[in-house]
Design a protein around this motif. Structure first.
Motif, PDB file in Angstrom:
ATOM      1  N   ARG A  58       0.819  -1.218   0.000  1.00 40.27           N
ATOM      2  CA  ARG A  58       0.000   0.000   0.000  1.00 40.27           C
ATOM      3  C   ARG A  58       0.853   1.268   0.000  1.00 40.27           C
ATOM      4  NH1 ARG A  58      -5.602  -0.691  -0.878  1.00 40.27           N
ATOM      5  NH2 ARG A  58      -6.129  -2.762  -0.121  1.00 40.27           N
ATOM      6  N   CYS A  59       1.983   1.246   0.712  1.00 42.77           N
ATOM      7  CA  CYS A  59       2.831   2.436   0.835  1.00 42.77           C
ATOM      8  C   CYS A  59       3.881   2.538  -0.263  1.00 42.77           C
ATOM      9  CB  CYS A  59       3.540   2.439   2.189  1.00 42.77           C
ATOM     10  SG  CYS A  59       2.395   2.533   3.576  1.00 42.77           S
ATOM     11  N   GLY A  60       4.153   1.425  -0.935  1.00 42.90           N
ATOM     12  CA  GLY A  60       5.153   1.423  -1.993  1.00 42.90           C
ATOM     13  C   GLY A  60       6.574   1.573  -1.481  1.00 42.90           C
ATOM     14  N   CYS A  61       6.844   1.067  -0.273  1.00 44.36           N
ATOM     15  CA  CYS A  61       8.186   1.151   0.286  1.00 44.36           C
ATOM     16  C   CYS A  61       8.454  -0.068   1.167  1.00 44.36           C
ATOM     17  CB  CYS A  61       8.344   2.435   1.103  1.00 44.36           C
ATOM     18  SG  CYS A  61       7.242   2.541   2.522  1.00 44.36           S
ATOM     19  N   LYS A  62       9.725  -0.294   1.462  1.00 42.63           N
ATOM     20  CA  LYS A  62      10.115  -1.382   2.353  1.00 42.63           C
ATOM     21  C   LYS A  62       9.959  -0.922   3.802  1.00 42.63           C
ATOM     22  CE  LYS A  62      11.452  -4.675  -0.383  1.00 42.63           C
ATOM     23  NZ  LYS A  62      10.673  -5.891  -0.416  1.00 42.63           N
ATOM     24  N   LEU A  63       9.536  -1.842   4.641  1.00 44.42           N
ATOM     25  CA  LEU A  63       9.313  -1.528   6.046  1.00 44.42           C
ATOM     26  C   LEU A  63      10.021  -2.530   6.937  1.00 44.42           C
ATOM     27  CD1 LEU A  63       5.455  -0.854   5.912  1.00 44.42           C
ATOM     28  CD2 LEU A  63       7.285   0.853   5.951  1.00 44.42           C
ATOM     29  N   GLN A  64      10.353  -2.066   8.127  1.00 45.61           N
ATOM     30  CA  GLN A  64      10.932  -2.928   9.154  1.00 45.61           C
ATOM     31  C   GLN A  64      10.011  -2.879  10.366  1.00 45.61           C
ATOM     32  OE1 GLN A  64      14.724  -1.607  10.646  1.00 45.61           O
ATOM     33  NE2 GLN A  64      15.125  -3.545  11.662  1.00 45.61           N
ATOM     34  N   PHE A  65       9.669  -4.064  10.862  1.00 45.43           N
ATOM     35  CA  PHE A  65       8.825  -4.142  12.056  1.00 45.43           C
ATOM     36  C   PHE A  65       9.549  -3.473  13.216  1.00 45.43           C
ATOM     37  CE2 PHE A  65       7.388  -6.296  15.933  1.00 45.43           C
ATOM     38  CZ  PHE A  65       6.018  -6.146  15.820  1.00 45.43           C
ATOM     39  N   LYS A  66       8.848  -2.589  13.887  1.00 43.44           N
ATOM     40  CA  LYS A  66       9.447  -1.872  15.011  1.00 43.44           C
ATOM     41  C   LYS A  66       8.804  -2.272  16.332  1.00 43.44           C
ATOM     42  CE  LYS A  66      10.664   2.809  16.401  1.00 43.44           C
ATOM     43  NZ  LYS A  66      10.624   4.216  16.044  1.00 43.44           N
ATOM     44  N   LYS A  67       7.466  -2.385  16.341  1.00 45.50           N
ATOM     45  CA  LYS A  67       6.787  -2.626  17.603  1.00 45.50           C
ATOM     46  C   LYS A  67       5.392  -3.188  17.357  1.00 45.50           C
ATOM     47  CE  LYS A  67       5.510   0.180  21.622  1.00 45.50           C
ATOM     48  NZ  LYS A  67       5.529   1.560  22.117  1.00 45.50           N
ATOM     49  N   GLY A  68       5.007  -4.149  18.185  1.00 42.74           N
ATOM     50  CA  GLY A  68       3.647  -4.659  18.176  1.00 42.74           C
ATOM     51  C   GLY A  68       2.964  -4.221  19.456  1.00 42.74           C
ATOM     52  N   ASN A  69       2.107  -3.223  19.361  1.00 41.16           N
ATOM     53  CA  ASN A  69       1.437  -2.701  20.556  1.00 41.16           C
ATOM     54  C   ASN A  69       0.406  -3.680  21.091  1.00 41.16           C
ATOM     55  OD1 ASN A  69       2.853  -0.282  20.423  1.00 41.16           O
ATOM     56  ND2 ASN A  69       1.365   0.603  19.030  1.00 41.16           N
ATOM     57  N   ASN A  70      -0.252  -4.356  20.195  1.00 40.12           N
ATOM     58  CA  ASN A  70      -1.321  -5.263  20.596  1.00 40.12           C
ATOM     59  C   ASN A  70      -1.470  -6.316  19.501  1.00 40.12           C
ATOM     60  OD1 ASN A  70      -3.450  -6.360  21.953  1.00 40.12           O
ATOM     61  ND2 ASN A  70      -4.875  -4.696  21.530  1.00 40.12           N
ATOM     62  N   VAL A  71      -1.134  -7.541  19.797  1.00 39.49           N
ATOM     63  CA  VAL A  71      -1.255  -8.637  18.838  1.00 39.49           C
ATOM     64  C   VAL A  71      -2.023  -9.754  19.526  1.00 39.49           C
ATOM     65  CG1 VAL A  71      -0.021 -10.287  17.392  1.00 39.49           C
ATOM     66  CG2 VAL A  71       0.967  -8.021  17.788  1.00 39.49           C
ATOM     67  N   LYS A  72      -3.183 -10.093  18.966  1.00 37.64           N
ATOM     68  CA  LYS A  72      -4.021 -11.141  19.564  1.00 37.64           C
ATOM     69  C   LYS A  72      -4.336 -12.199  18.519  1.00 37.64           C
ATOM     70  CE  LYS A  72      -6.274  -8.271  22.993  1.00 37.64           C
ATOM     71  NZ  LYS A  72      -7.535  -7.821  23.551  1.00 37.64           N
ATOM     72  N   PHE A  73      -3.888 -13.418  18.789  1.00 41.61           N
ATOM     73  CA  PHE A  73      -4.222 -14.553  17.933  1.00 41.61           C
ATOM     74  C   PHE A  73      -5.525 -15.143  18.454  1.00 41.61           C
ATOM     75  CE2 PHE A  73       0.364 -14.027  17.690  1.00 41.61           C
ATOM     76  CZ  PHE A  73       0.537 -13.950  16.325  1.00 41.61           C
ATOM     77  N   MET A  74      -6.553 -15.093  17.646  1.00 48.47           N
ATOM     78  CA  MET A  74      -7.892 -15.467  18.081  1.00 48.47           C
ATOM     79  C   MET A  74      -8.273 -16.892  17.673  1.00 48.47           C
ATOM     80  SD  MET A  74      -8.638 -12.444  19.333  1.00 48.47           S
ATOM     81  CE  MET A  74     -10.377 -12.249  19.505  1.00 48.47           C
ATOM     82  N   ALA A  75      -7.731 -17.378  16.550  1.00 49.32           N
ATOM     83  CA  ALA A  75      -8.090 -18.704  16.049  1.00 49.32           C
ATOM     84  C   ALA A  75      -6.992 -19.220  15.123  1.00 49.32           C
ATOM     85  CB  ALA A  75      -9.420 -18.644  15.298  1.00 49.32           C
ATOM     86  N   VAL A  76      -6.911 -20.522  15.020  1.00 49.90           N
ATOM     87  CA  VAL A  76      -5.956 -21.189  14.134  1.00 49.90           C
ATOM     88  C   VAL A  76      -6.373 -20.972  12.678  1.00 49.90           C
ATOM     89  CG1 VAL A  76      -5.119 -23.473  13.425  1.00 49.90           C
ATOM     90  CG2 VAL A  76      -5.356 -22.915  15.856  1.00 49.90           C
ATOM     91  N   VAL A  77      -5.381 -20.744  11.810  1.00 47.55           N
ATOM     92  CA  VAL A  77      -5.639 -20.655  10.375  1.00 47.55           C
ATOM     93  C   VAL A  77      -5.138 -21.948   9.738  1.00 47.55           C
ATOM     94  CG1 VAL A  77      -5.168 -19.406   8.238  1.00 47.55           C
ATOM     95  CG2 VAL A  77      -5.480 -18.141  10.372  1.00 47.55           C
TER      96      VAL A  77
END
Length: 123
Positions: A58-77
């Motif tokens: 969407r942004c057309g650029c490379k990104l590096q993960f910096k921080k996950g403020n809130n990550v919730k795994f709700m169900a198995v895929v």
């Protein structure tokens, strides 16, 4: 793309400030040979990376993960029972950083909720 041929984008649109993307997971991808044979489960880190790749697209650029403020795994895929995922994202940019709020859904319901922060990197 972190994993070659792991998924394909079926549909992509924007609605009310949200980006909507439908992807299809390749249920025959080699990652499922080890995670787990006979009962494939999409690794959580891979689900998180889908959102990073969506933000990059969407942004057309490379990104590096910096921080996950809130990550919730709700169900198995499980790609054998439901290989189509719908990603809903809200992406904002501020000071060379990308903030993402996202939800991954399949036909069973929500599988992941994520609020994350990425920094732009030079390619």
């Amino acid at each position: 793309m972190l994993l070659k041929n792991f998924y394909s984008v079926l549909n992509s649109s924007e609605e009310n400030g949200k980006q909507l993307t439908q992807i299809k997971i390749n249920k025959d991808h080699e990652i499922y040979e080890g995670h787990f044979p006979g009962r494939p489960v999409t690794p959580g880190v891979i689900l998180m990376n889908l959102f990073k790749e969506e933000a990059e697209r969407r942004c057309g650029c490379k990104l590096q993960f910096k921080k996950g403020n809130n990550v919730k795994f709700m169900a198995v895929v499980d790609p054998n029972t439901d290989a189509v995922l719908n990603l809903e994202t809200e992406i904002t940019e501020e000071n060379q950083e990308i903030k993402l709020k996202g939800i991954a859904k399949n036909s069973e319901g929500i599988s992941l909720k994520i609020n994350s922060l990425y920094k732009k990197v030079e390619s």
